[in-house]
Write a protein that holds these residues in place. Structure first.
Motif, mmCIF file in Angstrom:
data_model
loop_
_atom_site.group_PDB
_atom_site.id
_atom_site.type_symbol
_atom_site.label_atom_id
_atom_site.label_comp_id
_atom_site.label_asym_id
_atom_site.label_seq_id
_atom_site.Cartn_x
_atom_site.Cartn_y
_atom_site.Cartn_z
ATOM 1 N N SER A 65 -2.443 -0.156 -15.834
ATOM 2 C CA SER A 65 -1.432 -0.475 -14.835
ATOM 3 C C SER A 65 -0.635 0.796 -14.602
ATOM 4 O O SER A 65 0.172 1.192 -15.435
ATOM 5 C CB SER A 65 -0.523 -1.609 -15.305
ATOM 6 N N ASP A 117 -1.452 -5.415 -14.413
ATOM 7 C CA ASP A 117 -0.197 -6.130 -14.668
ATOM 8 C C ASP A 117 -0.047 -7.344 -13.766
ATOM 9 O O ASP A 117 0.765 -8.233 -14.050
ATOM 10 C CB ASP A 117 0.993 -5.191 -14.461
ATOM 11 N N LYS A 118 -0.824 -7.401 -12.690
ATOM 12 C CA LYS A 118 -0.756 -8.529 -11.767
ATOM 13 C C LYS A 118 -1.799 -9.594 -12.071
ATOM 14 O O LYS A 118 -1.953 -10.544 -11.307
ATOM 15 C CB LYS A 118 -0.944 -8.037 -10.332
ATOM 16 N N ASN A 155 -7.294 -0.724 -11.980
ATOM 17 C CA ASN A 155 -5.836 -0.572 -11.883
ATOM 18 C C ASN A 155 -5.165 -1.892 -11.504
ATOM 19 O O ASN A 155 -5.803 -2.822 -11.021
ATOM 20 C CB ASN A 155 -5.512 0.521 -10.851
ATOM 21 N N LYS A 156 -3.867 -1.946 -11.716
ATOM 22 C CA LYS A 156 -2.988 -3.075 -11.373
ATOM 23 C C LYS A 156 -3.284 -4.310 -12.214
ATOM 24 O O LYS A 156 -3.180 -5.451 -11.734
ATOM 25 C CB LYS A 156 -3.076 -3.408 -9.879
#
Length: 351
Positions: free
Chosen positions: A315, A287-288, A284-285
């Motif tokens: 994300s 997008d960062k 997950n995440k």
């Protein structure tokens, strides 16, 4: 209403009514025979699964339940009235244990399903039953038997197809909100989730499945550390787990590989069965992260925990990759259901 998933109650079934000693007394019949009726049966105590309930909080206020006794028998061969049974509504998914013996009495997993937890006493026999050719005027009857008394432990396990697990702040609640209409509490601090949250994923018309989000686990959870240990039981109702890993880790925090190992260790410490549950890795995440970095972290995590199943990079905040994740899960669950219906096992994979 506050979420409560454990409760202890006592139940007392009604006693049976006593049998009656009576003799027929009518004009012109001076020596009528025995006509004592039987006592009524005591009322039983039942639990019934109610789809409108989702917590055991009501049992914090009311812990004792007693069914009515049966009435004693009467003359003229009149039996006593039986006590009415009582029905106690509980949430669907409630497991019932007897505290004194530890025995599991039942598991209420279908709406409307009933479970008898205390049998009512049997009514006594009136003296009519004891007449014979050598005892034409019996003065004997039997008392009713007592109803069962039990101390029960109720344990709620939420019913869901997919369970989310991971470290605190891995983004499980955000993922639940992204793929369902659920609105869990989301915050940038550990243990934002304090109780399981459920959401329904709608794939197409008539195709849905349920996701459960439990509080984040930490190292030592199986020994009682943190909040997740007491909610791990809810994952035993699921057919698939999403192991959510935060890919945007920072200096001073455990690396994603270590965090993933900790979660798997806690699952095995709690239950070997749960440790072997079908599980998918969800990074997950992303997008960062720079493009492609999520896939690299996913490969590292999979290698670190000897994971051979599918890896999904998503994300939850932006929705990237979530459609592919839930559609793959829906297809997996449907295929698993078909295998189970055909009697070919549970289709376990990906652990």
């Amino acid at each position: 209403m506050k979420f409560v998933d454990e409760a202890s109650i006592t139940v007392q079934a009604g006693a049976g009514g006593n049998g009656c000693v009576s003799f027929r007394r009518e004009k012109f019949i001076p020596f009528g025979g025995p006509d004592g009726g039987d006592g009524g049966h005591g009322g039983g105590v039942w639990l019934i699964a109610d789809a409108g309930l989702n917590t055991l909080a009501d049992f914090r206020r009311t812990r004792r339940f007693r069914a009515p006794n049966g009435a004693p028998g009467q003359g003229s061969n009149c039996s006593g009235r039986s006590g009415e049974p009582i029905f106690i509504p509980v949430p669907v998914g409630t497991v019932v244990h007897e505290l004194d013996t530890g025995e599991v009495l039942g598991d209420l997993i279908e709406p409307g399903q009933k479970l008898l937890v205390a049998q009512g006493g049997v009514g006594g026999k009136g003296n009519t039953h004891f007449k014979s050719s050598i005892n034409r005027a019996p003065r004997k009857s039997t008392p009713g038997t007592p109803g069962e008394y039990r101390n029960l432990k109720l344990e709620l396990r939420v019913l869901a197809d997919v369970g989310l697990l991971g470290l605190p702040n891995a983004g499980k609640s955000t993922l639940l909100a992204a793929v369902t209409a659920a609105k869990p509490k989301i915050g940038a601090y550990p243990f934002t989730t304090l109780h399981p949250n459920l959401g329904v994923v709608e794939l197409d018309e008539g195709r849905t499945f349920v996701i459960a989000d439990i509080p984040g686990l930490i190292e030592g959870a199986a020994e009682g550390h943190g909040l997740g240990t007491r909610f791990l039981r809810h994952l035993q109702r699921t057919r698939l787990l999403f192991h959510v890993v935060d890919a945007s880790w920072h200096e001073g925090e455990p690396a994603p590989e270590q965090g993933a190992r900790d979660i798997i260790d806690e699952l095995h410490a709690y239950s070997d069965e749960l440790g072997a549950w079908p599980r998918w890795l969800v990074i997950n995440k992303i997008d960062k992260l720079p493009p492609g970095k999520g896939e690299e972290i996913g490969q590292r995590v999979a290698a670190a925990v000897n994971y051979k199943g599918p890896v999904f990079c998503v994300s939850a905040a932006t929705g990237q990759g979530t459609d592919e994740l839930v559609r793959a899960a829906g297809e997996y669950l449907e295929a698993q259901a078909r295998r189970e219906a055909a009697g070919h096992g549970d289709g376990t994979e990906g652990a």
